[in-house]
Design an enzyme around this catalytic site. Structure first.
Site, mmCIF file in Angstrom:
data_model
loop_
_atom_site.group_PDB
_atom_site.id
_atom_site.type_symbol
_atom_site.label_atom_id
_atom_site.label_comp_id
_atom_site.label_asym_id
_atom_site.label_seq_id
_atom_site.Cartn_x
_atom_site.Cartn_y
_atom_site.Cartn_z
ATOM 1 N N THR A 52 0.811 -1.211 0.000
ATOM 2 C CA THR A 52 0.000 0.000 0.000
ATOM 3 C C THR A 52 0.852 1.272 0.000
ATOM 4 O O THR A 52 2.004 1.260 0.473
ATOM 5 C CB THR A 52 -0.894 -0.004 1.263
ATOM 6 O OG1 THR A 52 -1.527 1.249 1.403
ATOM 7 C CG2 THR A 52 -0.086 -0.265 2.527
ATOM 8 N N ASP A 53 0.253 2.372 -0.458
ATOM 9 C CA ASP A 53 0.941 3.670 -0.389
ATOM 10 C C ASP A 53 1.012 4.196 1.043
ATOM 11 O O ASP A 53 1.758 5.134 1.333
ATOM 12 C CB ASP A 53 0.267 4.699 -1.304
ATOM 13 C CG ASP A 53 -1.186 4.982 -0.968
ATOM 14 O OD1 ASP A 53 -1.728 4.348 -0.036
ATOM 15 O OD2 ASP A 53 -1.801 5.842 -1.638
ATOM 16 N N GLU A 54 0.234 3.589 1.964
ATOM 17 C CA GLU A 54 0.200 4.109 3.345
ATOM 18 C C GLU A 54 1.528 3.936 4.066
ATOM 19 O O GLU A 54 1.761 4.564 5.094
ATOM 20 C CB GLU A 54 -0.932 3.458 4.143
ATOM 21 C CG GLU A 54 -2.282 3.693 3.505
ATOM 22 C CD GLU A 54 -3.464 3.633 4.461
ATOM 23 O OE1 GLU A 54 -3.249 3.569 5.680
ATOM 24 O OE2 GLU A 54 -4.594 3.661 3.961
ATOM 25 N N TYR A 96 -1.968 -0.426 10.955
ATOM 26 C CA TYR A 96 -2.085 -1.111 9.657
ATOM 27 C C TYR A 96 -0.878 -0.783 8.781
ATOM 28 O O TYR A 96 -0.209 -1.679 8.245
ATOM 29 C CB TYR A 96 -3.387 -0.686 8.950
ATOM 30 C CG TYR A 96 -3.390 -0.997 7.460
ATOM 31 C CD1 TYR A 96 -3.444 -2.314 7.009
ATOM 32 C CD2 TYR A 96 -3.313 0.025 6.503
ATOM 33 C CE1 TYR A 96 -3.421 -2.609 5.642
ATOM 34 C CE2 TYR A 96 -3.294 -0.255 5.147
ATOM 35 C CZ TYR A 96 -3.344 -1.570 4.717
ATOM 36 O OH TYR A 96 -3.321 -1.858 3.379
ATOM 37 N N LYS A 131 2.126 -3.275 7.318
ATOM 38 C CA LYS A 131 2.429 -3.461 5.888
ATOM 39 C C LYS A 131 3.886 -3.053 5.607
ATOM 40 O O LYS A 131 4.576 -3.699 4.813
ATOM 41 C CB LYS A 131 1.470 -2.635 5.012
ATOM 42 C CG LYS A 131 0.026 -3.098 5.029
ATOM 43 C CD LYS A 131 -0.203 -4.495 4.442
ATOM 44 C CE LYS A 131 -0.015 -4.556 2.955
ATOM 45 N NZ LYS A 131 -0.428 -5.904 2.419
HETATM 46 P P1 NAD Z 1 -9.711 -7.352 2.128
HETATM 47 O O1 NAD Z 1 -9.709 -7.070 3.583
HETATM 48 O O2 NAD Z 1 -10.935 -7.075 1.328
HETATM 49 O O3 NAD Z 1 -9.333 -8.880 1.872
HETATM 50 C C1 NAD Z 1 -8.329 -9.538 2.587
HETATM 51 C C2 NAD Z 1 -8.470 -11.039 2.320
HETATM 52 O O4 NAD Z 1 -7.422 -11.711 3.031
HETATM 53 C C3 NAD Z 1 -9.786 -11.629 2.818
HETATM 54 O O5 NAD Z 1 -10.336 -12.481 1.848
HETATM 55 C C4 NAD Z 1 -9.396 -12.400 4.076
HETATM 56 O O6 NAD Z 1 -10.238 -13.514 4.334
HETATM 57 C C5 NAD Z 1 -7.979 -12.834 3.714
HETATM 58 N N1 NAD Z 1 -7.153 -13.091 4.902
HETATM 59 C C6 NAD Z 1 -7.028 -12.317 6.015
HETATM 60 N N2 NAD Z 1 -6.199 -12.895 6.908
HETATM 61 C C7 NAD Z 1 -5.772 -14.065 6.333
HETATM 62 C C8 NAD Z 1 -4.889 -15.096 6.743
HETATM 63 N N3 NAD Z 1 -4.274 -15.038 7.930
HETATM 64 N N4 NAD Z 1 -4.665 -16.126 5.913
HETATM 65 C C9 NAD Z 1 -5.291 -16.190 4.692
HETATM 66 N N5 NAD Z 1 -6.150 -15.247 4.260
HETATM 67 C C10 NAD Z 1 -6.382 -14.192 5.066
HETATM 68 O O7 NAD Z 1 -8.459 -6.565 1.547
HETATM 69 P P2 NAD Z 1 -8.281 -5.827 0.136
HETATM 70 O O8 NAD Z 1 -8.800 -4.444 0.236
HETATM 71 O O9 NAD Z 1 -8.744 -6.727 -0.935
HETATM 72 O O10 NAD Z 1 -6.685 -5.714 0.096
HETATM 73 C C11 NAD Z 1 -5.899 -6.783 -0.440
HETATM 74 C C12 NAD Z 1 -4.428 -6.417 -0.331
HETATM 75 O O11 NAD Z 1 -4.174 -5.215 -1.041
HETATM 76 C C13 NAD Z 1 -3.967 -6.151 1.115
HETATM 77 O O12 NAD Z 1 -2.683 -6.685 1.268
HETATM 78 C C14 NAD Z 1 -3.945 -4.632 1.226
HETATM 79 O O13 NAD Z 1 -2.983 -4.221 2.147
HETATM 80 C C15 NAD Z 1 -3.566 -4.251 -0.196
HETATM 81 N N6 NAD Z 1 -4.052 -2.931 -0.653
HETATM 82 C C16 NAD Z 1 -5.375 -2.612 -0.539
HETATM 83 C C17 NAD Z 1 -5.829 -1.378 -1.041
HETATM 84 C C18 NAD Z 1 -7.289 -0.974 -0.971
HETATM 85 O O14 NAD Z 1 -7.614 0.157 -1.299
HETATM 86 N N7 NAD Z 1 -8.203 -1.853 -0.570
HETATM 87 C C19 NAD Z 1 -4.915 -0.498 -1.633
HETATM 88 C C20 NAD Z 1 -3.563 -0.866 -1.704
HETATM 89 C C21 NAD Z 1 -3.158 -2.091 -1.219
HETATM 90 O O1 DAU Z 2 -4.199 3.970 0.410
HETATM 91 C C1 DAU Z 2 -4.397 2.587 0.307
HETATM 92 C C2 DAU Z 2 -5.252 2.124 1.464
HETATM 93 O O2 DAU Z 2 -6.561 2.587 1.206
HETATM 94 C C3 DAU Z 2 -5.241 0.610 1.649
HETATM 95 O O3 DAU Z 2 -3.954 0.192 1.984
HETATM 96 C C4 DAU Z 2 -6.229 0.195 2.753
HETATM 97 O O4 DAU Z 2 -6.293 -1.215 2.849
HETATM 98 C C5 DAU Z 2 -7.594 0.746 2.386
HETATM 99 O O5 DAU Z 2 -8.521 0.445 3.417
HETATM 100 C C6 DAU Z 2 -7.528 2.247 2.165
HETATM 101 O O6 DAU Z 2 -7.239 2.948 3.414
HETATM 102 P P1 DAU Z 2 -8.019 4.298 3.830
HETATM 103 O O7 DAU Z 2 -7.915 4.464 5.294
HETATM 104 O O8 DAU Z 2 -7.592 5.422 2.963
HETATM 105 O O9 DAU Z 2 -9.515 3.862 3.374
HETATM 106 P P2 DAU Z 2 -10.945 4.085 4.043
HETATM 107 O O10 DAU Z 2 -11.955 3.678 3.019
HETATM 108 O O11 DAU Z 2 -11.046 3.482 5.397
HETATM 109 O O12 DAU Z 2 -11.008 5.663 4.209
HETATM 110 C C7 DAU Z 2 -10.849 6.531 3.088
HETATM 111 C C8 DAU Z 2 -10.893 7.954 3.611
HETATM 112 O O13 DAU Z 2 -12.234 8.226 4.084
HETATM 113 C C9 DAU Z 2 -9.993 8.194 4.802
HETATM 114 O O14 DAU Z 2 -9.476 9.513 4.716
HETATM 115 C C10 DAU Z 2 -10.919 8.084 6.017
HETATM 116 C C11 DAU Z 2 -12.250 8.576 5.464
HETATM 117 N N1 DAU Z 2 -13.473 7.971 6.072
HETATM 118 C C12 DAU Z 2 -13.543 6.601 6.116
HETATM 119 C C13 DAU Z 2 -14.651 5.994 6.659
HETATM 120 C C14 DAU Z 2 -14.736 4.478 6.738
HETATM 121 C C15 DAU Z 2 -14.499 8.759 6.503
HETATM 122 O O15 DAU Z 2 -14.452 10.005 6.436
HETATM 123 N N2 DAU Z 2 -15.617 8.158 7.047
HETATM 124 C C16 DAU Z 2 -15.723 6.795 7.149
HETATM 125 O O16 DAU Z 2 -16.752 6.311 7.683
#
Ligand code: NAD
Ligand code: DAU
Length: 362
Positions: free
Chosen positions: A137-139, A163, A167
């Site tokens: 992630t970019d975080e 988190y 990562k």
């Molecule tokens: P998600 O939470 O939707 O899915 C995570 C999956 O991992 C689930 O299916 C869960 O059952 C599985 N999992 C959790 N713990 C496990 C374990 N111990 N063993 C096996 N499986 C397990 O997450 P996502 O949003 O699809 O993100 C996927 C990946 O991409 C993550 O590594 C996250 O850090 C990265 N990522 C997400 C975003 C985003 O915006 N969602 C952006 C950048 C990177």
């Molecule tokens: O940047 C990549 C990341 O993006 C991934 O690594 C994470 O897995 C993914 O969850 C996401 O993280 P964020 O914290 O940016 O996503 P989230 O959807 O939780 O929140 C997006 C923005 O919205 C953040 O600034 C917090 C805000 N927010 C979120 C929720 C859930 C609100 O204002 N209200 C809310 O109820």
């Protein structure tokens, strides 16, 4: 020992993982072994269209289970591992960080160590061709001021939430396994994804469903935090490019070149739901549901991605525009009420109560 053309995907029943598996079967079509613990965020229903398809095998299990991971590698002899499995929600990492350390740090370590054993036993050609793509992630880069340059692959790590720290730790382990043992690793650091199958704890699906149901739309702080948004299919195509053409040992930043303030995203969702769903009883705009609530502790102000390396080296760029991608996403959630009803089970309601009940409206 020789490999097969199978790939091992971890976390392939989650949001990005299930989109990746579905698009892989469509675009590439070689077999996928999908190792997923099916936590609250994992959902086998996302993969229902692959039921009976011999190219997809879903194995319910933990990436921390070294014996299981080792036996899957020996049995299926994949040519690559694509590692998505993680705990992914920042707010949950603030309330209960333990699972983030266990899965994101120790789980990634277990996977790396088993991958190293498997890879070491391959013949020369197999070792040369094997790939392990770590999806991050970019975080990990922390937060930006309004005029700071976007995150590049050389930006110093400065994770701010449990988190992000978990990562970052996993990224460092990946780097070490490449540097020390030569394991052919590739790391991707991507910005915020949106699209079908995203669990409705995250901003965009939460706001779509609350808007649809006439519930308050809880915006943290002043709503001025900025995220870079990427349609999930574009993330999947970027990962395929990194797998096929990326240079082992390298990191690739992936982004949508699409910075938006949270409040602007929520306003856009209100307008789309007003347009596509039945009106509220008083016929008023759903924008009136926006409620500013207590901020997330340590809330990063701005993320922005410089994705010029992946564009230059691998010829990848996003295909979807935010406006059309958001419209597609709202449409998907309106058309999949059975899916949204299923995932919003008892445990989901408990989380919503916990996270929002004490965030008093400001
Ligand atoms: P998600 O939470 O939707 O899915 C995570 C999956 O991992 C689930 O299916 C869960 O059952 C599985 N999992 C959790 N713990 C496990 C374990 N111990 N063993 C096996 N499986 C397990 O997450 P996502 O949003 O699809 O993100 C996927 C990946 O991409 C993550 O590594 C996250 O850090 C990265 N990522 C997400 C975003 C985003 O915006 N969602 C952006 C950048 C990177
Ligand atoms: O940047 C990549 C990341 O993006 C991934 O690594 C994470 O897995 C993914 O969850 C996401 O993280 P964020 O914290 O940016 O996503 P989230 O959807 O939780 O929140 C997006 C923005 O919205 C953040 O600034 C917090 C805000 N927010 C979120 C929720 C859930 C609100 O204002 N209200 C809310 O109820």
């Amino acid at each position: 020992m020789k490999q097969t053309n199978t790939i091992l995907v971890t976390g392939g029943a989650g949001f990005i993982g299930s989109n990746f598996v579905l698009s892989w079967i469509e675009a590439v079509g070689t077999p996928v072994v999908n190792l997923d613990l099916l936590t609250y965020a994992g959902n086998a229903e996302n993969l229902a269209s692959l039921e009976g398809d011999p190219r997809h095998l879903l194995v319910r299990g933990d990436i921390n289970d070294a014996e299981l991971v080792g036996s899957l590698l020996r049995e299926h002899r994949p040519r690559a591992i694509i590692h998505f499995a993680a705990e992914s929600h920042v707010d949950r990492s603030i309330v209960a960080p333990d699972a983030f350390i266990s899965t994101n740090v120790h789980g990634t370590f277990t996977l790396l160590d088993q991958a190293k054993r498997f890879w070491s036993a391959l013949d020369d050609e197999g070792r040369r061709d094997f790939r392990f793509v770590h999806v991050s992630t970019d975080e990990v880069y922390g937060t930006l001021g309004p005029d700071d340059a976007a995150f590049s692959e050389t930006t110093a790590y400065a994770p701010n939430s449990p988190y992000a720290a978990s990562k970052a730790a996993s990224d460092h382990l990946v780097r070490a396994y490449h540097h020390t043992f030569g394991l052919p690793m590739l790391t991707t650091n991507c910005s915020n994804n949106y699209g079908p199958f995203q669990f409705p704890e995250k901003l965009i699906p939460l706001m779509i469903l609350n808007a649809l149901e006439g519930k308050p739309l809880p915006v943290y702080g002043d709503g001025g935090n900025v995220r870079d948004w990427l349609y999930v299919e574009d993330h999947c195509s970027a990962i395929r490019s990194v797998l096929e053409r990326g240079r082992p040992g390298e990191t690739y930043n992936i982004g949508g070149n699409c910075e938006r303030k949270n409040l602007d995203v929520v306003n856009a969702i209100c307008d789309l739901v007003d347009e596509m769903a039945p009106p509220l009883p008083d016929q008023d705009s759903r924008r009136k549901l926006i409620t500013f609530v207590q901020d997330r502790p340590g809330h990063d102000r701005r993320y922005a991605i410089d994705a010029s390396k992946i564009a230059r080296e691998l010829g990848w760029s996003p295909a979807e525009r935010f406006e059309s991608g958001l419209r597609r996403t709202v449409r998907w959630y309106l058309d999949h009420r059975a899916w949204t009803d299923n995932v919003r089970s008892g445990a989901y309601l408990e989380w919503i109560d916990h996270n929002y009940a004490e965030r008093l409206a400001r």
